[in-house]
Design a protein around this motif. Structure first.
Motif, PDB file in Angstrom:
ATOM      1  N   MET A   1       0.828  -1.210   0.000  1.00 30.85           N
ATOM      2  CA  MET A   1       0.000   0.000   0.000  1.00 30.85           C
ATOM      3  C   MET A   1       0.871   1.272   0.000  1.00 30.85           C
ATOM      4  SD  MET A   1      -3.019   1.119  -0.156  1.00 30.85           S
ATOM      5  CE  MET A   1      -3.886   2.649   0.082  1.00 30.85           C
ATOM      6  N   VAL A   4       1.869   2.294  -3.529  1.00 32.43           N
ATOM      7  CA  VAL A   4       0.761   2.904  -4.275  1.00 32.43           C
ATOM      8  C   VAL A   4       0.611   4.374  -3.885  1.00 32.43           C
ATOM      9  CG1 VAL A   4      -1.742   2.867  -4.648  1.00 32.43           C
ATOM     10  CG2 VAL A   4      -0.466   0.723  -4.535  1.00 32.43           C
ATOM     11  N   ILE A   5       0.685   4.653  -2.587  1.00 33.18           N
ATOM     12  CA  ILE A   5       0.538   6.031  -2.100  1.00 33.18           C
ATOM     13  C   ILE A   5       1.692   6.901  -2.588  1.00 33.18           C
ATOM     14  CG2 ILE A   5       0.504   7.485  -0.039  1.00 33.18           C
ATOM     15  CD1 ILE A   5      -0.925   5.169   1.401  1.00 33.18           C
ATOM     16  N   THR A   8       1.335   7.683  -6.292  1.00 37.50           N
ATOM     17  CA  THR A   8       0.262   8.659  -6.510  1.00 37.50           C
ATOM     18  C   THR A   8       0.705  10.072  -6.153  1.00 37.50           C
ATOM     19  OG1 THR A   8      -1.414   6.948  -6.024  1.00 37.50           O
ATOM     20  CG2 THR A   8      -2.115   9.251  -5.922  1.00 37.50           C
ATOM     21  N   ALA A 126       2.085  -2.916  -8.681  1.00 36.24           N
ATOM     22  CA  ALA A 126       0.988  -3.010  -7.723  1.00 36.24           C
ATOM     23  C   ALA A 126       0.700  -4.466  -7.351  1.00 36.24           C
ATOM     24  CB  ALA A 126      -0.266  -2.358  -8.299  1.00 36.24           C
ATOM     25  N   PHE A 168      -4.521   6.218  -8.603  1.00 35.05           N
ATOM     26  CA  PHE A 168      -4.627   5.595  -7.282  1.00 35.05           C
ATOM     27  C   PHE A 168      -5.706   4.517  -7.279  1.00 35.05           C
ATOM     28  CE2 PHE A 168      -6.717   5.294  -3.143  1.00 35.05           C
ATOM     29  CZ  PHE A 168      -5.645   4.951  -2.341  1.00 35.05           C
ATOM     30  N   PHE A 172      -4.624   0.742  -6.513  1.00 34.56           N
ATOM     31  CA  PHE A 172      -5.146   0.215  -5.248  1.00 34.56           C
ATOM     32  C   PHE A 172      -5.989  -1.037  -5.486  1.00 34.56           C
ATOM     33  CE2 PHE A 172      -8.504   0.171  -1.945  1.00 34.56           C
ATOM     34  CZ  PHE A 172      -7.693  -0.043  -0.838  1.00 34.56           C
ATOM     35  N   PHE A 175      -3.662  -3.850  -6.128  1.00 33.28           N
ATOM     36  CA  PHE A 175      -2.999  -4.213  -4.874  1.00 33.28           C
ATOM     37  C   PHE A 175      -3.890  -5.122  -4.023  1.00 33.28           C
ATOM     38  CE2 PHE A 175      -2.243  -3.357  -0.357  1.00 33.28           C
ATOM     39  CZ  PHE A 175      -0.879  -3.608  -0.251  1.00 33.28           C
ATOM     40  N   ILE A 176      -5.172  -4.787  -3.906  1.00 36.52           N
ATOM     41  CA  ILE A 176      -6.118  -5.596  -3.138  1.00 36.52           C
ATOM     42  C   ILE A 176      -6.330  -6.955  -3.794  1.00 36.52           C
ATOM     43  CG2 ILE A 176      -8.499  -5.764  -2.338  1.00 36.52           C
ATOM     44  CD1 ILE A 176      -6.778  -3.774  -0.771  1.00 36.52           C
TER      45      ILE A 176
END
Length: 243
Positions: A1, A4-5, A8, A126, A168, A172, A175-176
């Motif tokens: 995570m 990803v942040i 972004t 990701a 994002f 995201f 990623f999930i």
């Protein structure tokens, strides 16, 4: 995570900085810097390819996956999706102030959306972060994206920063999704997945440096195929060849 942040934020800041001071940069500076971006992406790709465990499975996934992407016109679908994303933006941005006509503005904005939201490096990074917790690919991509966003913002203005939002959402979601995939994988499957992503990063580097325009979006199905192909190769084909 975390990756990803960071990625972004890099696009957000790069867009702001490029729009604020980009007019001071020469075209020659921007062109040569883009070549360096391409070389960095190639290096990241080579590093990911090197530990590959089952080359036949990875190569087969790349060829078949790209064929599927080309037949289904996946690249064109990505372009259409990017066009849908840019439509609300162009209603509020006056391209005349940026020295661009509407056609050039739309084309460059679509290119930026595709690069930041649907690039092979972003998808691979990701998924890798979600499956293994390794954020190094996304953090390395963030460094490239910071400067790439700034270069785009030199021509497009502050609108480039807004691309961080759909970026994002896409990263995201991947990623999930990866966290549900990871329990079904083995060490060899993860290594070959990284190698397949490395080929996409290598192709992205060639594209960024404008050496060769590879169909990156059409290659993405290979990322879906590579782990099942590795499982088939190690479970059935290799034992059969050894017997």
């Amino acid at each position: 995570m975390v990756g990803v942040i960071i990625d972004t934020i890099a696009v957000l800041l790069g867009g702001l900085l490029g729009a604020w001071g980009g007019h001071h940069l020469s075209e020659d500076f921007k062109r040569n810097l883009n070549l360096i971006f391409g070389i960095c992406a190639m290096g990241m790709g080579i590093m990911a390819i090197a530990p590959m465990k089952n080359m036949p499975a990875v190569i087969f996934a790349l060829i078949l996956g790209t064929a599927i992407g080309l037949i289904s016109h996946l690249g064109q679908l990505f372009d259409k999706g990017a066009l849908l994303l840019q439509t609300p933006v162009t209603k509020f941005i006056h391209t005349e102030k940026l020295g661009l006509n509407e056609y050039d503005f739309v084309n460059q904005l679509v290119t930026a959306i595709v690069i930041f939201c649907t690039s092979g490096t972003g998808i691979y990074g990701a998924l890798t972060a979600g499956m293994t917790g390794d954020n190094s690919i996304l953090i390395s991509k963030a460094i490239l994206d910071l400067f790439t966003a700034a270069i785009f913002a030199c021509n497009l203005g502050y609108v480039v920063s807004l691309v961080a939002l759909p970026q994002f959402i896409v990263l995201f979601a991947l990623f999930i999704l990866a966290q549900f995939i990871f329990p079904l994988t083995s060490g060899d499957m993860i290594t070959d997945f990284k190698a397949c992503g490395g080929f996409l990063m290598l192709a992205t580097g060639f594209r960024m440096a404008k050496i060769k325009i590879f169909p990156i979006a059409d290659m993405i199905p290979a990322m879906v195929l590579v782990m099942p192909f590795t499982w088939l190769w190690t479970t059935f084909i290799l034992p059969a060849l050894a017997s």
